[in-house]
Design a protein around this motif. Structure first.
Motif, short mmCIF file in Angstrom:
data_model
loop_
_atom_site.label_atom_id
_atom_site.label_comp_id
_atom_site.label_asym_id
_atom_site.label_seq_id
_atom_site.Cartn_x
_atom_site.Cartn_y
_atom_site.Cartn_z
N THR A 363 0.83 -1.21 0.00
CA THR A 363 0.00 0.00 0.00
C THR A 363 0.86 1.25 0.00
N PHE A 364 1.93 1.25 0.80
CA PHE A 364 2.81 2.41 0.86
C PHE A 364 3.53 2.63 -0.47
N THR A 365 3.88 1.55 -1.16
CA THR A 365 4.54 1.68 -2.46
C THR A 365 3.62 2.35 -3.47
N GLU A 366 2.36 1.95 -3.49
CA GLU A 366 1.39 2.56 -4.40
C GLU A 366 1.18 4.04 -4.05
N LEU A 367 1.12 4.35 -2.77
CA LEU A 367 0.98 5.74 -2.35
C LEU A 367 2.18 6.56 -2.78
N HIS A 368 3.37 6.00 -2.62
CA HIS A 368 4.61 6.69 -3.00
C HIS A 368 4.57 7.06 -4.48
N GLN A 369 4.19 6.13 -5.31
CA GLN A 369 4.16 6.38 -6.75
C GLN A 369 3.17 7.48 -7.11
N SER A 370 2.04 7.56 -6.39
CA SER A 370 1.03 8.58 -6.71
C SER A 370 1.49 9.98 -6.32
N LEU A 371 2.40 10.10 -5.35
CA LEU A 371 2.85 11.40 -4.87
C LEU A 371 4.12 11.88 -5.55
N ARG A 372 4.71 11.06 -6.38
CA ARG A 372 6.02 11.39 -6.97
C ARG A 372 5.84 12.30 -8.18
N GLN A 373 6.14 13.59 -8.00
CA GLN A 373 6.09 14.61 -9.04
C GLN A 373 7.39 15.41 -8.98
N ASP A 374 7.59 16.28 -9.98
CA ASP A 374 8.73 17.21 -9.91
C ASP A 374 8.26 18.43 -9.11
N THR A 375 8.16 18.23 -7.79
CA THR A 375 7.44 19.16 -6.93
C THR A 375 8.00 20.58 -6.98
N ALA A 376 9.29 20.73 -6.75
CA ALA A 376 9.86 22.08 -6.67
C ALA A 376 9.71 22.82 -7.99
N ALA A 377 9.93 22.13 -9.11
CA ALA A 377 9.82 22.78 -10.42
C ALA A 377 8.38 23.21 -10.70
N LEU A 378 7.40 22.35 -10.38
CA LEU A 378 6.00 22.70 -10.58
C LEU A 378 5.60 23.89 -9.71
N ALA A 379 6.06 23.88 -8.45
CA ALA A 379 5.74 24.98 -7.55
C ALA A 379 6.38 26.28 -8.04
N ALA A 380 7.63 26.21 -8.49
CA ALA A 380 8.32 27.41 -8.97
C ALA A 380 7.63 27.99 -10.19
N GLU A 381 7.19 27.14 -11.10
CA GLU A 381 6.50 27.61 -12.30
C GLU A 381 5.22 28.37 -11.92
N ALA A 382 4.47 27.82 -10.98
CA ALA A 382 3.23 28.49 -10.54
C ALA A 382 3.53 29.82 -9.87
N VAL A 383 4.57 29.86 -9.03
CA VAL A 383 4.94 31.10 -8.34
C VAL A 383 5.33 32.18 -9.35
N LEU A 384 6.12 31.81 -10.34
CA LEU A 384 6.56 32.79 -11.33
C LEU A 384 5.40 33.30 -12.17
N GLN A 385 4.43 32.45 -12.43
CA GLN A 385 3.24 32.90 -13.15
C GLN A 385 2.48 33.93 -12.32
N VAL A 386 2.30 33.66 -11.05
CA VAL A 386 1.61 34.61 -10.17
C VAL A 386 2.37 35.93 -10.07
N ALA A 387 3.70 35.83 -10.08
CA ALA A 387 4.55 37.03 -9.98
C ALA A 387 4.67 37.77 -11.30
N GLY A 388 4.07 37.22 -12.38
CA GLY A 388 4.14 37.86 -13.69
C GLY A 388 5.46 37.70 -14.39
N ARG A 389 6.19 36.61 -14.08
CA ARG A 389 7.51 36.39 -14.70
C ARG A 389 7.50 35.20 -15.64
N GLN A 390 6.36 34.71 -16.08
CA GLN A 390 6.30 33.61 -17.04
C GLN A 390 5.75 34.09 -18.37
#
Length: 390
Positions: A363-390
Protein backbone atom coordinates in the motif's frame (compact mmCIF):
# COMPACT_ATOMS: atom_id res chain seq x y z
CA UNK A 1 13.25 44.40 12.25
CA UNK A 2 15.26 46.73 9.95
CA UNK A 3 13.61 49.49 7.93
CA UNK A 4 13.88 47.53 4.67
CA UNK A 5 13.49 43.85 3.91
CA UNK A 6 14.89 43.98 0.37
CA UNK A 7 17.98 45.80 -0.88
CA UNK A 8 17.56 45.95 -4.67
CA UNK A 9 14.81 47.75 -6.57
CA UNK A 10 15.38 45.73 -9.74
CA UNK A 11 15.77 42.09 -8.65
CA UNK A 12 12.77 39.79 -8.33
CA UNK A 13 11.66 40.13 -4.70
CA UNK A 14 10.03 37.13 -3.04
CA UNK A 15 8.71 37.34 0.51
CA UNK A 16 8.13 34.11 2.42
CA UNK A 17 7.04 32.87 5.85
CA UNK A 18 7.78 29.29 6.93
CA UNK A 19 6.57 28.52 10.43
CA UNK A 20 8.45 25.34 11.35
CA UNK A 21 11.06 22.78 10.25
CA UNK A 22 8.90 21.05 7.62
CA UNK A 23 8.12 24.43 6.04
CA UNK A 24 11.79 25.34 6.06
CA UNK A 25 12.53 22.20 4.01
CA UNK A 26 9.72 22.84 1.50
CA UNK A 27 10.77 26.46 1.10
CA UNK A 28 14.42 25.52 0.58
CA UNK A 29 13.53 23.20 -2.32
CA UNK A 30 11.34 25.89 -3.85
CA UNK A 31 14.10 28.48 -3.49
CA UNK A 32 16.51 26.18 -5.35
CA UNK A 33 14.07 25.87 -8.25
CA UNK A 34 13.43 29.62 -8.37
CA UNK A 35 17.14 30.47 -8.17
CA UNK A 36 17.81 28.14 -11.10
CA UNK A 37 15.56 30.40 -13.19
CA UNK A 38 16.41 33.79 -11.62
CA UNK A 39 19.79 33.70 -9.82
CA UNK A 40 19.47 37.28 -8.54
CA UNK A 41 16.20 36.76 -6.60
CA UNK A 42 16.06 38.37 -3.17
CA UNK A 43 14.25 36.38 -0.47
CA UNK A 44 13.14 37.80 2.88
CA UNK A 45 10.55 37.31 5.60
CA UNK A 46 10.62 34.63 8.30
CA UNK A 47 12.36 31.31 7.69
CA UNK A 48 14.66 28.64 9.03
CA UNK A 49 18.28 27.53 8.64
CA UNK A 50 17.87 25.75 5.27
CA UNK A 51 16.33 28.88 3.79
CA UNK A 52 19.02 31.09 5.29
CA UNK A 53 21.70 28.85 3.78
CA UNK A 54 20.29 29.81 0.37
CA UNK A 55 20.45 33.55 1.00
CA UNK A 56 17.11 34.07 2.75
CA UNK A 57 17.06 37.02 5.16
CA UNK A 58 14.90 36.13 8.17
CA UNK A 59 13.67 39.04 10.25
CA UNK A 60 12.26 37.04 13.17
CA UNK A 61 13.26 33.63 14.57
CA UNK A 62 11.30 30.84 12.91
CA UNK A 63 11.13 29.06 16.26
CA UNK A 64 8.83 31.76 17.62
CA UNK A 65 6.08 30.65 15.19
CA UNK A 66 6.25 26.90 15.99
CA UNK A 67 3.48 26.60 18.58
CA UNK A 68 1.36 23.48 19.21
CA UNK A 69 -2.35 23.50 20.16
CA UNK A 70 -5.01 26.10 21.04
CA UNK A 71 -4.05 26.51 24.68
CA UNK A 72 -0.39 26.98 23.82
CA UNK A 73 -1.17 29.53 21.07
CA UNK A 74 -3.25 31.63 23.47
CA UNK A 75 -0.25 32.06 25.76
CA UNK A 76 1.87 33.38 22.89
CA UNK A 77 -0.83 35.25 20.97
CA UNK A 78 0.32 38.85 21.69
CA UNK A 79 3.83 38.06 20.47
CA UNK A 80 2.59 36.26 17.35
CA UNK A 81 0.25 39.12 16.46
CA UNK A 82 3.05 41.65 16.94
CA UNK A 83 5.40 39.70 14.65
CA UNK A 84 2.73 39.38 11.97
CA UNK A 85 1.68 43.04 12.18
CA UNK A 86 5.26 44.27 11.87
CA UNK A 87 6.00 42.03 8.89
CA UNK A 88 2.70 42.96 7.20
CA UNK A 89 3.45 46.69 7.42
CA UNK A 90 6.97 46.25 6.02
CA UNK A 91 5.76 44.14 3.10
CA UNK A 92 2.93 46.49 2.18
CA UNK A 93 5.43 49.35 2.19
CA UNK A 94 8.00 47.51 0.04
CA UNK A 95 5.61 45.57 -2.25
CA UNK A 96 7.52 42.38 -3.15
CA UNK A 97 6.66 40.72 -6.45
CA UNK A 98 5.00 37.81 -4.65
CA UNK A 99 4.43 36.53 -1.12
CA UNK A 100 4.57 32.78 -0.38
CA UNK A 101 3.12 31.45 2.85
CA UNK A 102 4.59 28.03 3.57
CA UNK A 103 2.01 26.07 5.57
CA UNK A 104 1.35 27.72 9.03
CA UNK A 105 -2.20 28.70 7.97
CA UNK A 106 -3.20 30.32 11.25
CA UNK A 107 -0.33 32.78 10.87
CA UNK A 108 -0.14 33.09 7.10
CA UNK A 109 -3.71 33.29 5.83
CA UNK A 110 -4.59 36.56 7.59
CA UNK A 111 -1.24 37.97 6.50
CA UNK A 112 -1.92 36.86 2.93
CA UNK A 113 -5.39 38.45 2.98
CA UNK A 114 -3.95 41.81 4.01
CA UNK A 115 -1.20 41.64 1.38
CA UNK A 116 -3.64 40.60 -1.36
CA UNK A 117 -5.89 43.57 -0.53
CA UNK A 118 -2.81 45.78 -0.84
CA UNK A 119 -2.16 44.47 -4.36
CA UNK A 120 0.61 41.96 -3.57
CA UNK A 121 0.08 38.53 -5.22
CA UNK A 122 -0.03 35.72 -2.66
CA UNK A 123 0.70 32.00 -2.93
CA UNK A 124 -0.03 29.50 -0.18
CA UNK A 125 2.13 26.37 -0.30
CA UNK A 126 0.52 23.36 1.46
CA UNK A 127 -3.23 23.27 1.72
CA UNK A 128 -4.71 23.38 5.20
CA UNK A 129 -6.50 20.13 6.03
CA UNK A 130 -9.88 21.30 4.72
CA UNK A 131 -10.72 17.72 3.73
CA UNK A 132 -10.40 16.66 7.39
CA UNK A 133 -11.84 19.52 9.39
CA UNK A 134 -13.21 23.08 9.07
CA UNK A 135 -14.13 22.81 5.36
CA UNK A 136 -15.58 26.32 5.50
CA UNK A 137 -11.98 27.59 5.43
CA UNK A 138 -11.92 27.16 1.63
CA UNK A 139 -13.87 30.42 1.26
CA UNK A 140 -11.47 32.33 3.52
CA UNK A 141 -8.53 30.84 1.68
CA UNK A 142 -10.01 32.05 -1.61
CA UNK A 143 -10.13 35.59 -0.23
CA UNK A 144 -6.56 35.34 1.02
CA UNK A 145 -4.57 33.69 -1.77
CA UNK A 146 -3.97 34.30 -5.45
CA UNK A 147 -2.91 30.66 -5.92
CA UNK A 148 -2.84 27.48 -3.83
CA UNK A 149 -0.11 24.82 -4.17
CA UNK A 150 -1.32 21.37 -3.05
CA UNK A 151 0.78 18.38 -2.02
CA UNK A 152 -1.96 15.75 -2.22
CA UNK A 153 -4.11 14.69 -5.20
CA UNK A 154 -7.50 14.87 -3.42
CA UNK A 155 -7.07 18.59 -2.65
CA UNK A 156 -7.26 20.47 -6.01
CA UNK A 157 -10.92 19.55 -6.75
CA UNK A 158 -11.98 21.18 -3.47
CA UNK A 159 -10.34 24.46 -4.51
CA UNK A 160 -11.50 24.37 -8.11
CA UNK A 161 -15.07 23.91 -6.90
CA UNK A 162 -14.67 27.10 -4.82
CA UNK A 163 -13.06 29.01 -7.71
CA UNK A 164 -9.59 29.16 -6.16
CA UNK A 165 -6.65 28.85 -8.63
CA UNK A 166 -4.70 25.73 -7.66
CA UNK A 167 -1.80 23.52 -8.76
CA UNK A 168 -1.07 19.96 -7.62
CA UNK A 169 2.69 19.70 -7.14
CA UNK A 170 3.05 16.33 -5.35
CA UNK A 171 5.10 15.85 -2.21
CA UNK A 172 8.87 16.54 -2.28
CA UNK A 173 9.62 13.61 0.03
CA UNK A 174 8.24 11.23 -2.61
CA UNK A 175 11.03 12.28 -4.98
CA UNK A 176 13.77 12.22 -2.34
CA UNK A 177 13.10 8.80 -0.82
CA UNK A 178 13.88 5.73 -2.97
CA UNK A 179 11.02 3.42 -3.86
CA UNK A 180 12.94 0.47 -2.38
CA UNK A 181 15.07 1.56 0.59
CA UNK A 182 17.90 -0.83 1.54
CA UNK A 183 17.44 -1.85 5.17
CA UNK A 184 20.50 -4.10 5.29
CA UNK A 185 22.85 -1.41 3.96
CA UNK A 186 21.43 1.15 6.37
CA UNK A 187 21.91 -1.16 9.35
CA UNK A 188 25.50 -1.71 8.29
CA UNK A 189 26.00 2.05 7.99
CA UNK A 190 24.60 2.60 11.49
CA UNK A 191 26.47 -0.35 12.99
CA UNK A 192 23.29 -2.25 13.87
CA UNK A 193 22.94 -6.05 13.97
CA UNK A 194 21.24 -7.45 10.87
CA UNK A 195 18.99 -9.93 12.63
CA UNK A 196 18.01 -8.17 15.86
CA UNK A 197 14.65 -6.38 16.12
CA UNK A 198 15.10 -2.65 15.55
CA UNK A 199 12.34 -0.23 16.54
CA UNK A 200 12.39 3.49 15.80
CA UNK A 201 10.66 5.84 18.22
CA UNK A 202 9.60 9.24 16.88
CA UNK A 203 8.03 11.23 19.73
CA UNK A 204 7.79 14.49 17.76
CA UNK A 205 9.82 17.43 16.52
CA UNK A 206 8.38 20.08 18.85
CA UNK A 207 8.87 20.60 22.55
CA UNK A 208 5.14 20.39 23.29
CA UNK A 209 4.84 17.07 21.48
CA UNK A 210 7.87 15.63 23.22
CA UNK A 211 6.55 16.53 26.66
CA UNK A 212 3.39 14.52 25.97
CA UNK A 213 4.85 11.64 23.95
CA UNK A 214 8.42 10.90 25.12
CA UNK A 215 7.48 9.29 28.49
CA UNK A 216 4.87 7.17 26.72
CA UNK A 217 7.37 5.95 24.12
CA UNK A 218 10.07 5.22 26.70
CA UNK A 219 7.66 3.06 28.70
CA UNK A 220 6.59 1.31 25.49
CA UNK A 221 10.24 0.54 24.71
CA UNK A 222 10.64 -1.07 28.15
CA UNK A 223 7.74 -3.43 27.40
CA UNK A 224 9.07 -4.30 23.93
CA UNK A 225 12.45 -5.10 25.44
CA UNK A 226 10.82 -7.68 27.70
CA UNK A 227 9.43 -9.44 24.62
CA UNK A 228 12.61 -8.97 22.56
CA UNK A 229 15.70 -8.92 24.82
CA UNK A 230 18.02 -8.30 21.84
CA UNK A 231 15.97 -5.35 20.51
CA UNK A 232 17.58 -2.04 19.58
CA UNK A 233 15.83 1.35 19.68
CA UNK A 234 16.57 4.41 17.56
CA UNK A 235 15.31 7.89 18.46
CA UNK A 236 15.94 10.61 15.84
CA UNK A 237 15.58 14.11 17.30
CA UNK A 238 15.56 17.28 15.23
CA UNK A 239 17.11 19.92 17.52
CA UNK A 240 19.39 20.35 20.52
CA UNK A 241 16.47 21.44 22.75
CA UNK A 242 14.48 18.31 21.87
CA UNK A 243 17.53 16.10 22.52
CA UNK A 244 18.04 17.73 25.91
CA UNK A 245 14.37 17.33 26.78
CA UNK A 246 14.41 13.66 25.75
CA UNK A 247 17.42 13.11 28.02
CA UNK A 248 15.48 14.61 30.92
CA UNK A 249 12.55 12.33 30.12
CA UNK A 250 14.87 9.30 30.08
CA UNK A 251 16.07 10.25 33.56
CA UNK A 252 12.51 10.82 34.81
CA UNK A 253 11.37 7.45 33.40
CA UNK A 254 14.50 5.60 34.53
CA UNK A 255 15.19 4.54 30.96
CA UNK A 256 18.95 4.99 30.76
CA UNK A 257 19.56 1.23 30.66
CA UNK A 258 17.50 0.83 27.46
CA UNK A 259 19.54 -0.23 24.37
CA UNK A 260 18.63 3.10 22.80
CA UNK A 261 20.55 5.31 20.41
CA UNK A 262 19.63 8.95 19.89
CA UNK A 263 20.35 10.43 16.48
CA UNK A 264 20.70 14.14 15.78
CA UNK A 265 18.43 14.33 12.74
CA UNK A 266 18.88 11.36 10.37
CA UNK A 267 15.22 10.41 10.77
CA UNK A 268 15.06 8.68 7.38
CA UNK A 269 18.12 6.59 8.21
CA UNK A 270 16.44 5.45 11.43
CA UNK A 271 13.22 4.60 9.62
CA UNK A 272 14.93 2.61 6.89
CA UNK A 273 17.01 0.62 9.38
CA UNK A 274 14.02 -0.34 11.52
CA UNK A 275 11.49 -3.16 11.48
CA UNK A 276 8.64 -0.99 12.78
CA UNK A 277 8.18 2.64 13.80
CA UNK A 278 6.20 4.22 16.63
CA UNK A 279 5.45 7.74 15.42
CA UNK A 280 3.62 10.82 16.61
CA UNK A 281 0.93 11.93 14.15
CA UNK A 282 2.07 14.58 11.67
CA UNK A 283 4.21 14.91 8.55
CA UNK A 284 6.57 12.24 9.90
CA UNK A 285 3.89 9.59 9.36
CA UNK A 286 4.05 10.20 5.60
CA UNK A 287 7.85 9.95 5.70
CA UNK A 288 7.59 6.59 7.45
CA UNK A 289 5.12 5.38 4.81
CA UNK A 290 7.47 6.47 2.01
CA UNK A 291 10.29 4.43 3.58
CA UNK A 292 7.85 1.46 3.48
CA UNK A 293 7.97 0.78 7.20
CA UNK A 294 5.10 -0.67 9.24
CA UNK A 295 4.09 1.86 11.88
CA UNK A 296 1.82 2.64 14.77
CA UNK A 297 0.57 6.23 14.97
CA UNK A 298 -0.05 7.84 18.33
CA UNK A 299 -0.85 11.30 19.65
CA UNK A 300 -1.76 13.06 22.86
CA UNK A 301 -2.90 16.67 23.23
CA UNK A 302 -3.81 18.69 26.28
CA UNK A 303 -7.39 17.92 27.33
CA UNK A 304 -8.60 21.40 26.33
CA UNK A 305 -7.01 21.31 22.88
CA UNK A 306 -8.31 17.79 22.22
CA UNK A 307 -11.89 18.74 23.11
CA UNK A 308 -11.75 21.73 20.78
CA UNK A 309 -10.22 19.77 17.89
CA UNK A 310 -12.37 16.65 18.22
CA UNK A 311 -15.60 18.55 17.52
CA UNK A 312 -14.31 19.76 14.16
CA UNK A 313 -12.68 16.62 12.73
CA UNK A 314 -14.63 15.15 9.80
CA UNK A 315 -12.61 11.96 9.25
CA UNK A 316 -12.30 8.86 11.45
CA UNK A 317 -8.48 8.95 11.25
CA UNK A 318 -5.73 11.52 11.81
CA UNK A 319 -2.61 9.91 10.28
CA UNK A 320 -1.65 11.06 6.78
CA UNK A 321 -1.22 7.52 5.37
CA UNK A 322 -4.77 6.66 6.44
CA UNK A 323 -6.18 9.94 5.15
CA UNK A 324 -4.47 9.56 1.77
CA UNK A 325 -5.56 5.94 1.40
CA UNK A 326 -9.08 6.64 2.64
CA UNK A 327 -9.03 3.77 5.13
CA UNK A 328 -7.26 2.46 8.22
CA UNK A 329 -4.02 1.13 6.77
CA UNK A 330 -2.09 2.04 9.92
CA UNK A 331 -3.28 1.56 13.53
CA UNK A 332 -3.90 4.78 15.44
CA UNK A 333 -3.87 4.95 19.24
CA UNK A 334 -4.81 8.43 20.46
CA UNK A 335 -5.41 10.13 23.81
CA UNK A 336 -6.68 7.54 26.36
CA UNK A 337 -6.00 4.68 23.95
CA UNK A 338 -2.33 5.66 23.87
CA UNK A 339 -0.97 3.52 26.70
CA UNK A 340 2.40 1.72 26.81
CA UNK A 341 0.69 -1.69 26.92
CA UNK A 342 -1.48 -1.04 23.86
CA UNK A 343 1.31 0.58 21.86
CA UNK A 344 3.71 -2.26 22.64
CA UNK A 345 1.08 -4.86 21.67
CA UNK A 346 0.49 -3.18 18.27
CA UNK A 347 4.22 -2.86 17.60
CA UNK A 348 4.72 -6.51 18.47
CA UNK A 349 1.86 -7.54 16.17
CA UNK A 350 3.36 -5.61 13.26
CA UNK A 351 6.80 -7.08 13.89
CA UNK A 352 5.53 -10.67 13.93
CA UNK A 353 2.67 -10.65 11.38
CA UNK A 354 4.44 -11.00 8.03
CA UNK A 355 1.21 -10.86 6.00
CA UNK A 356 0.19 -7.58 7.61
CA UNK A 357 3.66 -6.18 6.98
CA UNK A 358 3.63 -7.15 3.29
CA UNK A 359 0.18 -5.65 2.77
CA UNK A 360 1.22 -2.39 4.42
CA UNK A 361 4.41 -2.15 2.36
CA UNK A 362 2.49 -2.73 -0.88
CA UNK A 363 0.00 0.00 0.00
CA UNK A 364 2.81 2.41 0.86
CA UNK A 365 4.54 1.68 -2.46
CA UNK A 366 1.39 2.56 -4.40
CA UNK A 367 0.98 5.74 -2.35
CA UNK A 368 4.61 6.69 -3.00
CA UNK A 369 4.16 6.38 -6.75
CA UNK A 370 1.03 8.58 -6.71
CA UNK A 371 2.85 11.40 -4.87
CA UNK A 372 6.02 11.39 -6.97
CA UNK A 373 6.09 14.61 -9.04
CA UNK A 374 8.73 17.21 -9.91
CA UNK A 375 7.44 19.16 -6.93
CA UNK A 376 9.86 22.08 -6.67
CA UNK A 377 9.82 22.78 -10.42
CA UNK A 378 6.00 22.70 -10.58
CA UNK A 379 5.74 24.98 -7.55
CA UNK A 380 8.32 27.41 -8.97
CA UNK A 381 6.50 27.61 -12.30
CA UNK A 382 3.23 28.49 -10.54
CA UNK A 383 4.94 31.10 -8.34
CA UNK A 384 6.56 32.79 -11.33
CA UNK A 385 3.24 32.90 -13.15
CA UNK A 386 1.61 34.61 -10.17
CA UNK A 387 4.55 37.03 -9.98
CA UNK A 388 4.14 37.86 -13.69
CA UNK A 389 7.51 36.39 -14.70
CA UNK A 390 6.30 33.61 -17.04
Amino acid sequence: MPDTLFKSKRALKVAMVAGEASGDLLAAHLMDALLARYPDIEFAGIGGPRMEARGFVSHAPQSRLAVMGYAEVLKRLPELLRIRRTLRDRLIAEKPDVFIGIDAPDFNLDLEAALKRAGIPTVHYVSPSVWAWRPERVQKIGRSVSHMLCLFPMEPPLYRQAGVPVTYVGHPLASEIPLRPDQSAMREQLGLPQRAPVFTLMPGSRIGELEHMAPLYIETAKLLLKSYPDAQFLVPLATRPTMELFDRMLTRCKGWDLPLRKLFGHAQMAMIASDAVLVTSGTATLEVALTKKPMVISYKLSALTYRLVKRKIRLPYVGLPNILCGRFVVPELLQKQATPAKLAAEMQRLYEDQDARREMVQTFTELHQSLRQDTAALAAEAVLQVAGRQ
